[in-house]
Write a protein that holds these residues in place. Structure first.
Motif, short mmCIF file in Angstrom:
data_model
loop_
_atom_site.label_atom_id
_atom_site.label_comp_id
_atom_site.label_asym_id
_atom_site.label_seq_id
_atom_site.Cartn_x
_atom_site.Cartn_y
_atom_site.Cartn_z
N TYR A 1 0.85 -1.19 0.00
CA TYR A 1 0.00 0.00 0.00
C TYR A 1 0.89 1.25 0.00
O TYR A 1 2.09 1.14 0.24
N VAL A 2 0.29 2.40 -0.21
CA VAL A 2 1.12 3.60 -0.37
C VAL A 2 1.80 4.00 0.94
O VAL A 2 2.95 4.42 0.95
N VAL A 3 1.09 3.86 2.05
CA VAL A 3 1.68 4.19 3.34
C VAL A 3 1.71 2.94 4.21
O VAL A 3 0.65 2.35 4.48
N ASP A 4 2.91 2.57 4.61
CA ASP A 4 3.08 1.42 5.49
C ASP A 4 2.50 0.16 4.80
O ASP A 4 2.34 0.14 3.57
N ASP A 5 2.17 -0.84 5.58
CA ASP A 5 1.61 -2.03 4.95
C ASP A 5 0.13 -2.14 5.29
O ASP A 5 -0.39 -3.22 5.56
N THR A 6 -0.54 -1.00 5.26
CA THR A 6 -1.94 -0.94 5.68
C THR A 6 -2.75 -0.21 4.61
O THR A 6 -2.28 0.79 4.06
N TYR A 7 -3.94 -0.71 4.37
CA TYR A 7 -4.88 -0.03 3.46
C TYR A 7 -5.38 1.23 4.16
O TYR A 7 -6.02 1.16 5.22
N THR A 8 -5.05 2.40 3.59
CA THR A 8 -5.43 3.66 4.24
C THR A 8 -6.19 4.57 3.28
O THR A 8 -6.36 4.25 2.09
N ILE A 9 -6.56 5.73 3.81
CA ILE A 9 -7.25 6.74 2.99
C ILE A 9 -6.40 7.19 1.80
O ILE A 9 -6.95 7.64 0.80
N VAL A 10 -5.08 7.05 1.89
CA VAL A 10 -4.25 7.43 0.74
C VAL A 10 -4.54 6.49 -0.44
O VAL A 10 -4.67 6.93 -1.58
N ASP A 11 -4.68 5.20 -0.16
CA ASP A 11 -4.99 4.24 -1.23
C ASP A 11 -6.36 4.56 -1.84
O ASP A 11 -6.56 4.42 -3.05
N MET A 12 -7.30 5.00 -0.98
CA MET A 12 -8.62 5.35 -1.51
C MET A 12 -8.53 6.58 -2.41
O MET A 12 -9.18 6.66 -3.46
N ALA A 13 -7.70 7.55 -1.97
CA ALA A 13 -7.52 8.76 -2.79
C ALA A 13 -6.89 8.40 -4.13
O ALA A 13 -7.30 8.91 -5.19
N VAL A 14 -5.92 7.49 -4.09
CA VAL A 14 -5.26 7.05 -5.34
C VAL A 14 -6.28 6.34 -6.23
O VAL A 14 -6.34 6.59 -7.45
N TRP A 15 -7.08 5.47 -5.64
CA TRP A 15 -8.08 4.69 -6.41
C TRP A 15 -9.00 5.63 -7.21
O TRP A 15 -9.29 5.37 -8.38
N GLY A 16 -9.41 6.75 -6.56
CA GLY A 16 -10.33 7.68 -7.22
C GLY A 16 -9.80 8.10 -8.59
O GLY A 16 -10.54 8.15 -9.57
N TRP A 17 -8.49 8.40 -8.65
CA TRP A 17 -7.93 8.92 -9.89
C TRP A 17 -7.28 7.86 -10.77
O TRP A 17 -7.33 7.94 -12.00
N ALA A 18 -6.65 6.85 -10.14
CA ALA A 18 -5.91 5.88 -10.95
C ALA A 18 -6.84 5.04 -11.82
O ALA A 18 -6.43 4.53 -12.85
N ARG A 19 -8.09 4.94 -11.42
CA ARG A 19 -9.05 4.23 -12.30
C ARG A 19 -9.14 4.91 -13.66
O ARG A 19 -9.57 4.33 -14.64
#
Ligand SMILES: N[C@@H](CCC(=O)N[C@@H](CS)C(=O)NCC(=O)O)C(=O)O
Length: 228
Positions: free
Chosen positions: A147-165
């Protein structure tokens, strides 16, 4: 109950994902930006920037998608990395990197490819270059960790998902080949039940689809104003 002002666009969808992930009760309030509803005085009182998403949680109003993600994460204590100064630094850095870099450059690349009335080679290349550079930074990070920060699914991954799609919309269908690690994250998140529910929310309300003169007037006000 949280009021969630949304459309089916990338920034609102990040917040829909987070609301669904947390299980917080919320009332979705569609704002049809192609009909100009973002410019109504009652919505401007919530977000003077006339854009979705925004939320109203009792006497708290938050606009701008990544601010909302952080607010909801702090409210629930969920989807944050471990509470250390070092990981807090990483969280804030990557969250702002998505907010100020990934989103704006990918958005402008989509704009000049799909919506601009003229195909301007300089603008097409500048924004494609910057979108590709930003997605490349994420891809390199995700080559080293899950994941983007540490080894945890966080709000950063959600923010990335919004645009990377939207990688294909910003850079063309073939572009995914350049970002295998980013694609792995997007696919993993898209397969989550919360992402499916966020997508259902997007489809459930019949937002206007035509990009006609009304839509252009509402979303591309610069077409009618000569500034420079
Ligand atoms: N920085 C804002 C940007 C919000 C934004 O650009 N929203 C778009 C949808 S993704 C919108 O409301 N567009 C309508 C318009 O520009 O009139 C955020 O992250 O929430």
């Amino acid at each position: 109950m949280i009021k969630f002002y949304y459309s089916g666009a990338p920034n609102p969808m990040k917040v829909a994902l987070m609301l669904e992930e947390t299980g917080l009760p919320y009332e979705p309030v569609p704002v049809d930006t192609r009909k100009g509803e973002q410019h109504k005085p009652e919505f401007l009182a919530i977000n003077p920037n006339a854009k979705v998403p925004a939320i109203v949680d009792g006497d708290v109003t938050v606009f701008d998608s990544n601010a909302i993600l952080l607010y909801l994460a702090e409210k629930t204590g969920k989807f944050l990395p471990a509470n250390t100064p070092s990981l807090r630094g990483e969280l804030l850095s990557w969250l702002m990197f998505v907010a100020s870099g990934v989103g704006p450059f990918a958005g402008q690349s989509v704009h000049f490819r799909q919506y601009a009335p003229e195909k301007i080679p300089y603008a097409l290349n500048r924004y494609a270059y910057e979108a590709q550079r930003h997605f490349g930074i994420l891809d390199a990070r995700l080559a080293k960790q899950k994941y983007v920060v540490d080894d945890t699914y966080t709000i950063v991954d959600m923010a990335v998902w919004g645009w990377a799609r939207l990688v294909p919309n910003a850079l063309g269908e073939q572009a995914w080949a350049k970002f295998p690690n980013l694609k792995r994250l997007v696919d993993e998140i898209s397969a989550r039940p919360a992402a499916a529910r966020a997508n259902e929310l997007r489809i459930k309300h019949k937002f206007k689809t035509e990009f006609d003169d009304e839509a252009k007037r509402a979303m591309f006000k610069h077409l009618e104003v000569q500034v420079a």
